[in-house]
Design a protein around this motif. Sequence first.
Motif, PDB file in Angstrom:
ATOM      1  N   UNK A 127       0.819  -1.211   0.000  1.00 36.48           N
ATOM      2  CA  UNK A 127       0.000   0.000   0.000  1.00 36.48           C
ATOM      3  C   UNK A 127       0.852   1.260   0.000  1.00 36.48           C
ATOM      4  N   UNK A 128       2.105   1.146   0.401  1.00 35.32           N
ATOM      5  CA  UNK A 128       2.974   2.315   0.397  1.00 35.32           C
ATOM      6  C   UNK A 128       3.250   2.793  -1.016  1.00 35.32           C
ATOM      7  N   UNK A 129       3.137   1.905  -1.998  1.00 36.80           N
ATOM      8  CA  UNK A 129       3.320   2.321  -3.384  1.00 36.80           C
ATOM      9  C   UNK A 129       2.263   3.348  -3.764  1.00 36.80           C
ATOM     10  N   UNK A 130       1.032   3.090  -3.408  1.00 31.78           N
ATOM     11  CA  UNK A 130      -0.039   4.033  -3.702  1.00 31.78           C
ATOM     12  C   UNK A 130       0.084   5.300  -2.863  1.00 31.78           C
ATOM     13  N   UNK A 131       0.350   5.122  -1.586  1.00 31.43           N
ATOM     14  CA  UNK A 131       0.352   6.249  -0.662  1.00 31.43           C
ATOM     15  C   UNK A 131       1.556   7.159  -0.854  1.00 31.43           C
ATOM     16  N   UNK A 132       2.744   6.595  -0.955  1.00 30.83           N
ATOM     17  CA  UNK A 132       3.972   7.398  -0.993  1.00 30.83           C
ATOM     18  C   UNK A 132       4.435   7.743  -2.397  1.00 30.83           C
ATOM     19  N   UNK A 133       3.916   7.096  -3.397  1.00 33.04           N
ATOM     20  CA  UNK A 133       4.365   7.366  -4.760  1.00 33.04           C
ATOM     21  C   UNK A 133       3.407   8.288  -5.510  1.00 33.04           C
ATOM     22  N   UNK A 134       2.172   8.366  -5.072  1.00 33.61           N
ATOM     23  CA  UNK A 134       1.181   9.165  -5.786  1.00 33.61           C
ATOM     24  C   UNK A 134       0.921  10.505  -5.096  1.00 33.61           C
ATOM     25  N   UNK A 135       0.691  10.513  -3.789  1.00 34.94           N
ATOM     26  CA  UNK A 135       0.270  11.732  -3.112  1.00 34.94           C
ATOM     27  C   UNK A 135       1.333  12.836  -3.055  1.00 34.94           C
ATOM     28  N   UNK A 136       2.595  12.573  -2.702  1.00 32.48           N
ATOM     29  CA  UNK A 136       3.561  13.681  -2.639  1.00 32.48           C
ATOM     30  C   UNK A 136       3.847  14.359  -3.984  1.00 32.48           C
ATOM     31  N   UNK A 137       3.967  13.643  -5.107  1.00 28.14           N
ATOM     32  CA  UNK A 137       4.133  14.383  -6.368  1.00 28.14           C
ATOM     33  C   UNK A 137       2.917  15.232  -6.730  1.00 28.14           C
ATOM     34  N   UNK A 138       1.722  14.768  -6.381  1.00 25.54           N
ATOM     35  CA  UNK A 138       0.537  15.584  -6.632  1.00 25.54           C
ATOM     36  C   UNK A 138       0.580  16.839  -5.754  1.00 25.54           C
ATOM     37  N   UNK A 139       0.994  16.675  -4.493  1.00 24.82           N
ATOM     38  CA  UNK A 139       1.136  17.832  -3.613  1.00 24.82           C
ATOM     39  C   UNK A 139       2.189  18.813  -4.095  1.00 24.82           C
ATOM     40  N   UNK A 140       3.305  18.292  -4.604  1.00 23.22           N
ATOM     41  CA  UNK A 140       4.345  19.180  -5.131  1.00 23.22           C
ATOM     42  C   UNK A 140       3.846  19.925  -6.363  1.00 23.22           C
ATOM     43  N   UNK A 141       3.095  19.240  -7.208  1.00 26.41           N
ATOM     44  CA  UNK A 141       2.533  19.900  -8.387  1.00 26.41           C
ATOM     45  C   UNK A 141       1.580  21.023  -7.981  1.00 26.41           C
ATOM     46  N   UNK A 142       0.724  20.746  -6.996  1.00 27.28           N
ATOM     47  CA  UNK A 142      -0.212  21.773  -6.539  1.00 27.28           C
ATOM     48  C   UNK A 142       0.512  22.960  -5.925  1.00 27.28           C
TER      49      UNK A 142
ATOM     50  N   UNK B 278      -2.741  23.553   0.225  1.00 23.93           N
ATOM     51  CA  UNK B 278      -3.263  22.191   0.026  1.00 23.93           C
ATOM     52  C   UNK B 278      -2.152  21.262  -0.438  1.00 23.93           C
ATOM     53  N   UNK B 279      -1.298  21.737  -1.339  1.00 22.83           N
ATOM     54  CA  UNK B 279      -0.168  20.930  -1.793  1.00 22.83           C
ATOM     55  C   UNK B 279       0.789  20.604  -0.667  1.00 22.83           C
ATOM     56  N   UNK B 280       1.061  21.587   0.182  1.00 19.00           N
ATOM     57  CA  UNK B 280       1.958  21.354   1.319  1.00 19.00           C
ATOM     58  C   UNK B 280       1.340  20.385   2.317  1.00 19.00           C
ATOM     59  N   UNK B 281       0.077  20.549   2.614  1.00 15.37           N
ATOM     60  CA  UNK B 281      -0.592  19.657   3.560  1.00 15.37           C
ATOM     61  C   UNK B 281      -0.655  18.235   3.013  1.00 15.37           C
ATOM     62  N   UNK B 282      -0.904  18.106   1.722  1.00 11.32           N
ATOM     63  CA  UNK B 282      -0.952  16.780   1.109  1.00 11.32           C
ATOM     64  C   UNK B 282       0.403  16.086   1.185  1.00 11.32           C
ATOM     65  N   UNK B 283       1.471  16.829   0.988  1.00 11.10           N
ATOM     66  CA  UNK B 283       2.809  16.238   1.079  1.00 11.10           C
ATOM     67  C   UNK B 283       3.205  15.896   2.505  1.00 11.10           C
ATOM     68  N   UNK B 284       2.879  16.781   3.446  1.00 10.08           N
ATOM     69  CA  UNK B 284       3.256  16.559   4.848  1.00 10.08           C
ATOM     70  C   UNK B 284       2.409  15.460   5.479  1.00 10.08           C
ATOM     71  N   UNK B 285       1.141  15.386   5.147  1.00 13.51           N
ATOM     72  CA  UNK B 285       0.251  14.397   5.769  1.00 13.51           C
ATOM     73  C   UNK B 285       0.526  12.984   5.293  1.00 13.51           C
ATOM     74  N   UNK B 286       1.236  12.818   4.200  1.00 14.12           N
ATOM     75  CA  UNK B 286       1.505  11.484   3.682  1.00 14.12           C
ATOM     76  C   UNK B 286       2.402  10.681   4.614  1.00 14.12           C
ATOM     77  N   UNK B 287       3.416  11.316   5.170  1.00 13.15           N
ATOM     78  CA  UNK B 287       4.373  10.590   6.013  1.00 13.15           C
ATOM     79  C   UNK B 287       3.750  10.054   7.302  1.00 13.15           C
ATOM     80  N   UNK B 288       3.043  10.866   8.111  1.00 12.36           N
ATOM     81  CA  UNK B 288       2.411  10.286   9.304  1.00 12.36           C
ATOM     82  C   UNK B 288       1.334   9.264   8.969  1.00 12.36           C
TER      83      UNK B 288
END
Length: 94
Positions: free
Chosen positions: A43-58, A73-83
């Motif tokens: 599941x980390x493939x979906x969670x860690x590979x998809x959400x942070x690049x989308x957050x960086x793009x935003x 929103x982009x920053x929160x999406x990137x930061x919330x992925x790790x916890x």
Amino acid sequence: MSFFNGTGGLDLFLGRARIMSACLVPVSLALMFFFIREEGWRFSLLLCCILPPIGAYLAFRGNREIRAGLAAIGLILGVATLPLALGLAFLEGA
């Protein structure tokens, strides 16, 4: 113009959101490789590979268009992925 009653302006916030969200992409990819290699957690493939690049793009788009909400929103999406990834790995291991 100050933003959030601080000394920095809106451009400082947008720049920091862009840089922080871009720096979180390699961190989350390293965490993804660790989870897949050590734990076998797919599941980390979906969670860690998809959400942070989308957050960086935003965040980059919010900086370019001068939209603080989009950058936040982009920053929160990137930061919330790790916890979220660490919490889900803990729950699966328990």
